[in-house]
Design a protein around this motif. Structure first.
Motif, short mmCIF file in Angstrom:
data_model
loop_
_atom_site.label_atom_id
_atom_site.label_comp_id
_atom_site.label_asym_id
_atom_site.label_seq_id
_atom_site.Cartn_x
_atom_site.Cartn_y
_atom_site.Cartn_z
N ARG A 160 95.56 81.56 84.57
CA ARG A 160 94.93 81.74 83.40
C ARG A 160 96.01 81.83 82.46
N GLU A 161 95.74 81.16 81.43
CA GLU A 161 96.92 81.06 80.37
C GLU A 161 96.89 82.29 79.89
N GLY A 220 97.74 83.59 76.93
CA GLY A 220 97.85 83.35 75.54
C GLY A 220 99.12 82.42 75.41
N THR A 221 99.88 82.90 74.26
CA THR A 221 100.71 82.26 73.79
C THR A 221 102.05 81.66 74.83
N LEU A 222 102.12 82.84 75.53
CA LEU A 222 103.30 82.76 76.49
C LEU A 222 103.11 81.79 77.71
N GLY A 223 101.60 82.00 78.25
CA GLY A 223 101.36 81.02 79.16
C GLY A 223 101.53 79.69 78.80
N VAL A 226 104.60 89.72 83.23
CA VAL A 226 104.23 89.87 84.72
C VAL A 226 103.37 88.97 85.27
N GLU A 227 102.35 88.64 84.33
CA GLU A 227 101.35 87.70 84.98
C GLU A 227 102.22 86.20 84.87
N GLU A 228 102.72 86.04 83.97
CA GLU A 228 103.81 84.98 84.17
C GLU A 228 105.23 84.68 85.13
#
Lengths: 269, 269
Positions: A16-17, A19-22, B62-64
């Motif tokens: 799941r994206e 936000g911007t970082l994803g 962390v999620e990324e």
DNA sequence: CTTCTTGTTCCATTATTTGGAACTCAATTT
DNA sequence: AAATTGAGTTCCAAATAATGGAACAAGAAG
């Protein structure tokens, strides 16, 4: 239709994206996983972003050093990635604890020793110790390979109980790298059951023709960390007898690493 | 005062924050450069962000997979960095072109050979070829060291004209790693002038006591890419005579790499 | 010369991030 | 036992940054 469906969709989506970082990291992945420098337009067609947006995103990534542009304007992975990774690798606790055991195992067998951790359904190689024939050290470090067709991966999976195993491999797609690669969960499941009984995994040319290995699982007591150690070599040298002969050594190395990890982690807190 | 000043400021600032990404990467740096796992509160005190904001930022990282948390909740560099870096390294064109020349140079001298590129005022090592004594391969790859006290760094700087050199080293801070380390731009400048004349740089225990090296510059014709190749060894083995003896070999290696790069880049486009 | 293709810039709209405050949950002190 | 402190987490209106369409350059192809 209704908002519930939207919510469900969101929860189901794996990455799941964020936000911007994803979105930005998806671009980094896209560039890093491609096997050639990517032009702006190549990226544009693969990521479905409007031109203006994509352009600014790429500019930011270049500014931060995560990507670079060559003189043709093509995008490449940035050198800052290497720099960041080098520090994380050098101080990785698991790797440093395991290292002496890898060296011992290498000396005992004379073949290449790998250490890898499980990430979803992929194995990421953390370290590699080779013998004399220094073909290309490091090449494997950081590499990601499917768990279902590598010794380290199958060993790591074998530490899971049935329920966790099924949850993890649900929806896994099998790619036939060689004629020996598992083609379905059923085959993998049967193999895993043998591995649990035996305490070690064999890879007889399942990932790469002419390459065999024997691997043993390493895991924390809560199975939060799943990993494996393996001895790998060319099939003409690494016969079935050799694999059998090395199995106890590999298991012993794995056991020693687990023990060292516990005594390192216990007292710290 | 006026808008010009504002613009100037912006241009002078090195790591001008790229919106959201810049702030997040600053955190990744903070965690990766620290030499111990960082607690939430440690990071909180080092980054001046409000608690809520920092918490969400770290969660996203962390999620990324750019950061990870250990069981104590401490933050560590994430394994995804390694994975991305490995791909960028394996397919780095400059490195692959240089590799055979590094091997040759290693064979000719018997000592460790390094390839590094200049990034601002730092050298980042891209590759390393060692001889028999396999102490720890890779350890150096990805490492960043100051240009002013390393052979590769000084060699790379010597390819700059006076104006570019002064611009680049303006505001540089000198840290005395050893008693031979340059302490000021003046000393470095004089050294660079010698290096230009000679075509190669010496490092006589300037960065690390007991370590000497000789290096030669590699650069594209427009100086957009600045790099260097070096032969390094312990002072007791690598005498001044040895350095002199190896200088032509190192220069030849650098020249060969430059030529290969040109013939590789030329026809491509 | 015109038409595509590729890459870059601009700016009102939109969505995300921000940061203060309130909240939880232990561990420690009174 | 109650109160206090410390560490981490959640919430939401306000501030800020990202978005995307369109217009603008600049080559290359027709």
């Amino acid at each position: 239709m209704n908002s519930r469906q939207g919510d469900d969709m969101k929860e189901i989506r794996r990455g799941r994206e964020t936000g911007t970082l994803g979105k930005l990291m998806a671009l980094v992945d896209l560039v890093a996983l491609a096997d050639r420098p990517m032009r702006f337009t190549d990226i544009l067609s693969l990521s479905d972003q409007p031109r203006g947006t994509l352009h600014r995103q790429l500019s930011h990534l270049v500014e931060e050093g995560l990507l670079e542009t060559d003189r043709d304007g093509c995008y490449l992975p940035g050198i800052r990635l290497l720099s960041l990774a080098s520090r994380s690798w050098a101080r990785n606790e698991f790797r440093t604890v395991a290292e002496p055991h890898l060296r011992l195992l290498q000396a005992q067998t004379g073949e290449t020793v790998h250490l890898g951790v499980l990430r979803g359904t992929e194995v990421i190689y953390l370290d590699k110790v080779e013998g004399r024939q220094s073909v290309r050290m490091y090449s494997q470090i950081g590499n990601a390979s499917p768990a279902y067709c590598t010794g380290v991966g199958k060993a790591a999976l074998s530490a899971l109980d049935d329920i966790s195993f099924e949850a993890r491999v649900a929806g896994l797609e099998f790619h036939a790298y060689t004629e020996h690669t598992h083609r379905s969960v059923a085959g993998l499941r049967a193999d895993i059951e043998d591995i649990r009984r035996r305490g070690c995994a064999f890879d007889r040319e399942e990932h790469e023709s002419g390459i065999c290995c024997v691997a043993a699982p390493i895991h924390s007591d809560d199975n939060e960390m799943l990993a494996g150690v393996s001895v790998t070599g060319p099939a003409y040298r690494v016969t079935s007898e050799k694999l059998q002969e090395w199995a106890p050594l590999v298991r012993a190395a794995a056991a020693a690493i687990m023990q060292d990890m516990q005594s390192r982690l216990g007292p710290r807190r």
